[in-house]
Design a protein around this motif. Structure first.
Motif, PDB file in Angstrom:
ATOM      1  N   HIS A  52       0.888  -1.348   0.445  1.00  0.00           N
ATOM      2  CA  HIS A  52      -0.501  -0.103   0.464  1.00  0.00           C
ATOM      3  C   HIS A  52       1.000   1.315   0.018  1.00  0.00           C
ATOM      4  O   HIS A  52       0.086   2.306  -0.682  1.00  0.00           O
ATOM      5  N   SER A  53       1.419   0.889   0.331  1.00  0.00           N
ATOM      6  CA  SER A  53       3.076   2.435   1.007  1.00  0.00           C
ATOM      7  C   SER A  53       4.081   2.569  -1.222  1.00  0.00           C
ATOM      8  O   SER A  53       4.692   3.436  -1.298  1.00  0.00           O
ATOM      9  N   ASP A  54       4.250   1.426  -1.765  1.00  0.00           N
ATOM     10  CA  ASP A  54       4.769   1.254  -3.159  1.00  0.00           C
ATOM     11  C   ASP A  54       4.160   2.948  -4.168  1.00  0.00           C
ATOM     12  O   ASP A  54       3.368   3.101  -4.346  1.00  0.00           O
ATOM     13  N   LEU A  55       5.337   3.361  -4.930  1.00  0.00           N
ATOM     14  CA  LEU A  55       4.610   3.958  -6.467  1.00  0.00           C
ATOM     15  C   LEU A  55       3.860   2.867  -7.046  1.00  0.00           C
ATOM     16  O   LEU A  55       4.650   1.660  -7.182  1.00  0.00           O
ATOM     17  N   MET A  56       2.757   2.600  -7.684  1.00  0.00           N
ATOM     18  CA  MET A  56       2.144   2.334  -8.740  1.00  0.00           C
ATOM     19  C   MET A  56       0.772   3.070  -9.547  1.00  0.00           C
ATOM     20  O   MET A  56       1.154   4.503  -8.527  1.00  0.00           O
ATOM     21  N   GLY A  57       1.150   3.114 -10.541  1.00  0.00           N
ATOM     22  CA  GLY A  57       0.088   3.453 -11.345  1.00  0.00           C
ATOM     23  C   GLY A  57      -1.604   3.214 -11.113  1.00  0.00           C
ATOM     24  O   GLY A  57      -1.434   2.433 -10.508  1.00  0.00           O
ATOM     25  N   LEU A  58      -1.928   3.295 -11.327  1.00  0.00           N
ATOM     26  CA  LEU A  58      -3.706   3.622 -10.765  1.00  0.00           C
ATOM     27  C   LEU A  58      -4.331   2.930 -10.958  1.00  0.00           C
ATOM     28  O   LEU A  58      -4.719   1.959 -10.593  1.00  0.00           O
ATOM     29  N   ASP A  59      -3.530   1.891 -12.254  1.00  0.00           N
ATOM     30  CA  ASP A  59      -3.883   0.497 -12.950  1.00  0.00           C
ATOM     31  C   ASP A  59      -3.261  -0.271 -12.267  1.00  0.00           C
ATOM     32  O   ASP A  59      -3.943  -1.196 -11.715  1.00  0.00           O
ATOM     33  N   GLU A  60      -2.498   0.110 -11.296  1.00  0.00           N
ATOM     34  CA  GLU A  60      -1.527  -0.835 -10.594  1.00  0.00           C
ATOM     35  C   GLU A  60      -2.145  -0.917  -9.421  1.00  0.00           C
ATOM     36  O   GLU A  60      -2.919  -2.294  -9.243  1.00  0.00           O
ATOM     37  N   VAL A  61      -2.325   0.198  -9.076  1.00  0.00           N
ATOM     38  CA  VAL A  61      -3.723  -0.208  -7.664  1.00  0.00           C
ATOM     39  C   VAL A  61      -4.681  -0.660  -7.806  1.00  0.00           C
ATOM     40  O   VAL A  61      -5.186  -1.740  -6.771  1.00  0.00           O
ATOM     41  N   VAL A  62      -5.444  -0.495  -9.678  1.00  0.00           N
ATOM     42  CA  VAL A  62      -7.151  -1.427  -9.087  1.00  0.00           C
ATOM     43  C   VAL A  62      -6.519  -2.838  -9.330  1.00  0.00           C
ATOM     44  O   VAL A  62      -7.073  -3.463  -8.502  1.00  0.00           O
ATOM     45  N   GLU A  63      -5.236  -3.653  -9.494  1.00  0.00           N
ATOM     46  CA  GLU A  63      -5.665  -4.637 -10.037  1.00  0.00           C
ATOM     47  C   GLU A  63      -5.076  -4.979  -8.532  1.00  0.00           C
ATOM     48  O   GLU A  63      -5.535  -6.342  -8.557  1.00  0.00           O
TER      49      GLU A  63
END
Length: 131
Positions: A52-63
């Motif tokens: 949850h604290s990682d840098l992610m793209g929004l698509d990665e968050v949704v995944e």
């Protein structure tokens, strides 16, 4: 549109305790039992806390939300819990109402695991437009 970087710490402020609270709130609204499952709760909590604290793209968050839904950490409303989180992030983007509505719908379908390939691709394109 808000000046945003495609990769952010989108979920940094969303602790596991907040995820549990969200599920509890959804269950209470429908008079449904709220509680952890014996099979999925510990693993989902560990995954969430590690990511949850990682840098992610929004698509990665949704995944990530889709994966957590599939792991079924709660007795009820797993999909609704994680879709609500994804939709709240989209609501915070400051984009036009129509674009927001489409993105919320696509994210919800992806989290629920019912999105078509075309919907997944449309969401990826939307995410790419955020840069």
């Amino acid at each position: 549109m808000m000046n945003s970087s495609l990769h952010r710490r989108w979920l940094e402020e969303i602790s596991w305790e907040l995820v549990v609270w969200q599920n509890q709130r959804l269950c209470a609204a429908k008079n449904a039992h709220h509680g952890p499952t014996s099979d999925g709760h510990a693993g989902t909590k560990a995954l969430w806390e590690s990511k949850h604290s990682d840098l992610m793209g929004l698509d990665e968050v949704v995944e990530l939300c889709r994966r957590c839904h599939r792991m079924a950490p709660f007795t009820n409303f797993n999909g609704n819990t994680f879709a609500a989180i994804a939709r709240a992030l989209i609501d915070g983007l400051g984009i036009a109402d129509q674009s927001r509505a489409v993105a919320r719908s696509l994210a919800g379908h992806i989290v629920a695991g019912v999105a078509s390939d075309e919907e997944v691709e449309a969401f990826r394109k939307f995410c790419g437009s955020l840069d």
